[in-house]
Design an enzyme around this catalytic site. Structure first.
Site, PDB file in Angstrom:
ATOM      1  N   ASP A   8       0.740  -1.150  -0.010  1.00 16.31           N
ATOM      2  CA  ASP A   8       0.106   0.002   0.191  1.00 16.31           C
ATOM      3  C   ASP A   8       0.701   1.424  -0.045  1.00 16.31           C
ATOM      4  O   ASP A   8       1.865   1.399   0.681  1.00 16.31           O
ATOM      5  CB  ASP A   8      -0.925  -0.096   1.148  1.00 16.31           C
ATOM      6  CG  ASP A   8      -1.772   1.155   1.205  1.00 16.31           C
ATOM      7  OD1 ASP A   8      -2.845   0.995   0.328  1.00 16.31           O
ATOM      8  OD2 ASP A   8      -2.057   1.779   2.025  1.00 16.31           O
ATOM      9  N   HIS A  12     -10.839  -1.302  -5.229  1.00 18.12           N
ATOM     10  CA  HIS A  12     -11.386  -0.786  -4.269  1.00 18.12           C
ATOM     11  C   HIS A  12     -11.569   0.741  -4.069  1.00 18.12           C
ATOM     12  O   HIS A  12     -12.022   1.174  -3.152  1.00 18.12           O
ATOM     13  CB  HIS A  12     -11.330  -1.457  -2.876  1.00 18.12           C
ATOM     14  CG  HIS A  12      -9.675  -1.007  -2.458  1.00 18.12           C
ATOM     15  ND1 HIS A  12      -8.563  -1.530  -3.155  1.00 18.12           N
ATOM     16  CD2 HIS A  12      -9.228  -0.385  -1.531  1.00 18.12           C
ATOM     17  CE1 HIS A  12      -7.680  -0.994  -2.892  1.00 18.12           C
ATOM     18  NE2 HIS A  12      -7.783  -0.259  -1.631  1.00 18.12           N
ATOM     19  N   ASP A  13     -10.530   1.497  -4.753  1.00 16.69           N
ATOM     20  CA  ASP A  13     -10.349   2.804  -4.836  1.00 16.69           C
ATOM     21  C   ASP A  13     -10.979   3.583  -5.814  1.00 16.69           C
ATOM     22  O   ASP A  13     -10.801   4.692  -5.788  1.00 16.69           O
ATOM     23  CB  ASP A  13      -8.917   2.938  -4.583  1.00 16.69           C
ATOM     24  CG  ASP A  13      -8.142   2.898  -3.379  1.00 16.69           C
ATOM     25  OD1 ASP A  13      -8.831   2.887  -2.471  1.00 16.69           O
ATOM     26  OD2 ASP A  13      -7.122   2.451  -3.315  1.00 16.69           O
ATOM     27  N   GLU A  64       1.827  -0.275  -4.847  1.00 13.36           N
ATOM     28  CA  GLU A  64       0.974   0.816  -5.026  1.00 13.36           C
ATOM     29  C   GLU A  64       1.798   2.018  -5.229  1.00 13.36           C
ATOM     30  O   GLU A  64       2.442   2.649  -4.242  1.00 13.36           O
ATOM     31  CB  GLU A  64      -0.266   0.941  -4.250  1.00 13.36           C
ATOM     32  CG  GLU A  64      -1.261   1.712  -4.812  1.00 13.36           C
ATOM     33  CD  GLU A  64      -2.232   2.649  -3.663  1.00 13.36           C
ATOM     34  OE1 GLU A  64      -3.293   2.966  -3.829  1.00 13.36           O
ATOM     35  OE2 GLU A  64      -1.873   2.619  -2.379  1.00 13.36           O
TER      36      GLU A  64
HETATM   37  C1  GLC Z   1      -4.213   3.032  -0.629  1.00 13.44           C
HETATM   38  C2  GLC Z   1      -5.402   2.116  -0.593  1.00 13.44           C
HETATM   39  C3  GLC Z   1      -6.462   2.977  -0.095  1.00 13.44           C
HETATM   40  C4  GLC Z   1      -6.157   3.462   1.158  1.00 13.44           C
HETATM   41  C5  GLC Z   1      -5.009   4.299   1.167  1.00 13.44           C
HETATM   42  C6  GLC Z   1      -4.518   4.647   2.386  1.00 13.44           C
HETATM   43  O1  GLC Z   1      -4.405   3.976  -1.614  1.00 13.44           O
HETATM   44  O2  GLC Z   1      -5.429   1.422  -1.668  1.00 13.44           O
HETATM   45  O3  GLC Z   1      -7.700   2.079   0.092  1.00 13.44           O
HETATM   46  O4  GLC Z   1      -7.432   4.430   1.615  1.00 13.44           O
HETATM   47  O5  GLC Z   1      -3.794   3.673   0.416  1.00 13.44           O
HETATM   48  O6  GLC Z   1      -3.864   3.552   3.090  1.00 13.44           O
END
Ligand code: GLC
Ligand code: CA
Length: 555
Positions: free
Chosen positions: A203, A329-330, A257
């Site tokens: 993440d 999910h984002d 990510e």
């Molecule tokens: C990433 C996740 C997201 C989360 C964020 C903070 O972007 O994919 O869902 O809210 O990090 O952890």
């Protein structure tokens, strides 16, 4: 240990709370996952990525972790996880977990200790700074905004200091410059890898090293003004190298990510001796209908989408490997963004062909394979996501309630978090009782059971695409080339390998479109591998949202 070949694979992402409720409390869980493993395998994917399943106060639904080495009681327990893991492995599915180490929950025991004083074993686990004083007025250490909730600093009276939170207040950022924190991270990795987990999706991993001085950002830039000082920071490569060493012992996969990452930066992590990540989840192609994020909406531009796709395909060719996705999910549901709810089946299948045959490892997000669409709830009170709710309120001075709600309908990540629509029965077959979050009212039309026997369904089209991709060397390894980049309605790309050329032709239009084969191609000798209409295609004409996969032998 040698790594498995992730390049041939496709992954299915589970956001567990809304996937399937196995024990009848309205919340998705590992019992539900267990029951659906055969379904997941039947799609033709080779692995599962679990969004966080750890104990969490759910300020950000699992992305605020309070215990890295356990399962959230809502979702089961470690024994149930082991069962899921071993059954998944039996079915040939690898399992990767979300590793969220930029921040923890403010209810994590480390933070509870850290906030108590400036001199306890956990004091330096987080990023604490003294206030800035303007006369008698106490001010935060710098002017950064958080991405989810007001300023990036929260004051703690016990320490008379502020802590940094790049996301919500309940997500304090860890101090990765502290070697003890990095040891913790490695311990967490080993804990799950020893259990048999196959790797991690990491993440916001490019945020973990902060500029030592934490300087002020551009004052009026919203949300991300501090980003230049917390993204791709000075020690990031070193820290990733440390974590890589652990992953390598196990042959584990690491997917990072990386919001707002450029291709050239990505290449530094994905190539050479410093190859510290296997793939990156980048965001460029998620901005074909917005700037920065979905709330700053503009009409969908196919040219912008194609430019993003092609930029990554070309830059990584022969050097690194892409992660391909259209949903997670984002982000809101892709049919509602880049396709058409009116041409639901056509655009849902076309979008599959538009990305699954690019070069890289595809990711499917739960519900995407049955063409789930955005939900439009009547008031902000019905929404659950911290980012949605805070963004809605942050626009209160500039926009009417109606306009803000319209933006939420377009942009909210909650559209990806409604319960998966398994069948047409009450609660969409997700649960025997009322689910924790609204089911999309279209579940009687859009659901897995209805699509299962229909050869022309979105579900079965995904299966056909994934099978074709896996069996075809050109689709796996062939070079990517785009044609007609400025065409506003049609996306045409080629994959070529050895003696084969494949053209993927996708219409993003509600109207019929005429088109020509690129130079050097002739209709003679072409073979249709796949199309999304039951009736034969016409040469040179595309029906609404038609997708064709055409093959040629090169002589
Ligand atoms: C990433 C996740 C997201 C989360 C964020 C903070 O972007 O994919 O869902 O809210 O990090 O952890
Ligand atoms: Ca449950």
């Amino acid at each position: 240990m040698e790594q498995f070949d992730f390049r041939r694979m496709a992954f299915y992402q589970i956001w567990i709370r809304s996937f399937a409720d196995g024990n009848g409390d309205g919340i998705g869980d590992l019992y539900g996952v267990y029951d659906k493993l055969d379904y997941i395998a039947s799609l033709g994917v080779d692995g599962i990525w679990f969004s966080p399943i750890y104990p969490s106060p759910n300020a950000d639904y699992g992305y605020d972790i309070s215990d890295y080495r356990d399962i959230h009681p809502d979702y089961g327990n470690l024994d149930q996880f082991r069962k899921v893991l071993s059954r998944a492995h039996e079915l040939g599915l690898r399992v990767i977990l979300d590793l969220v180490i930029n921040h923890t929950s403010d209810e994590h025991p480390w933070f509870l200790e850290s906030r108590k004083s400036r001199d306890n074993p956990y004091s330096d686990y987080y990023i604490w700074r003294d206030p800035k004083w303007k006369g008698e007025t106490r001010l935060p250490p710098n002017n950064w905004f958080s991405q989810f909730e007001g300023l990036a600093w929260e004051y703690c009276p016990e320490r008379e200091q502020y802590y940094l939170h790049v996301f919500a207040k309940k997500q304090p950022d860890l101090n990765m410059d502290n070697p003890k924190v990095r040891e913790e991270v490695k311990g967490i990795m080993r804990f799950w890898l020893d259990m048999g987990v196959d790797g991690f999706r990491e993440d916001v991993i490019t945020y973990i090293s902060k500029h030592p001085q934490l300087p002020d950002g551009i004052p009026f830039l919203p949300i991300i003004n501090g980003q230049p000082f917390y993204k791709d920071g000075p020690n990031l490569l070193d820290y990733l190298r440390e974590f890589r060493t652990v992953a390598q012992e196990y042959g584990a996969l690491q997917i990072g990510e990386a919001p707002m990452t450029s291709v050239s930066t990505a290449l530094t992590y994905l190539t050479g001796k410093d190859r510290v990540l296997d793939m990156m989840i980048q965001f460029d192609h998620m901005m074909a209908d917005c700037f920065l994020n979905e709330y700053l909406h503009h009409p969908f531009s196919l040219v912008k989408l194609k430019r993003a796709f092609t930029r990554w395909q070309e830059a990584l060719e022969g050097k690194a490997w892409n992660a391909l996705y259209l949903e997670n999910h984002d982000h809101p549901r892709v049919i509602s963004r880049y396709g058409s709810e009116e041409y639901w089946r056509e655009s849902g299948t076309m979008l599959a062909a538009a990305y699954l045959f690019q070069k890289g490892t595809p990711f499917l997000y739960q519900g995407q394979e049955i063409g789930m669409t955005n939900i439009r709830l009547g008031s902000i009170e019905e929404y659950q996501d911290v980012a949605t709710i805070n963004t809605y309120h942050s626009f209160r001075r500039h926009q009417s309630e109606e306009k803000r709600l319209r933006h939420v309908h377009i942009a909210s990540r909650d559209s990806a978090r409604t319960p998966v629509q398994w069948d047409g029965s009450e609660n969409a077959g997700f649960s025997a009782v009322k689910p924790w979050f609204s089911v999309n009212p279209n579940y009687r039309e859009i659901n897995a059971a209805k699509e299962e026997p229909d050869p022309g369904s979105i579900l079965n089209f995904y299966r056909r695409c994934l099978k074709l991709r896996k069996e075809n060397e050109t689709l796996l390894w062939g070079e990517y080339r785009e044609y007609f980049p400025l065409h506003p309605q049609i996306f045409v790309y080629e994959r070529s390998y050895r003696r084969e050329r494949i053209l993927i032709v996708c219409s993003f239009s509600k109207n019929e479109q005429s088109w020509k084969l690129p130079k050097g191609y002739a209709w003679e000798g072409s073979e249709l591998l796949l199309g999304n209409y039951a009736e034969e295609p016409a040469r040179g004409r595309l029906r609404p949202y038609e997708a064709l996969v055409l093959r040629w032998n090169v002589t």
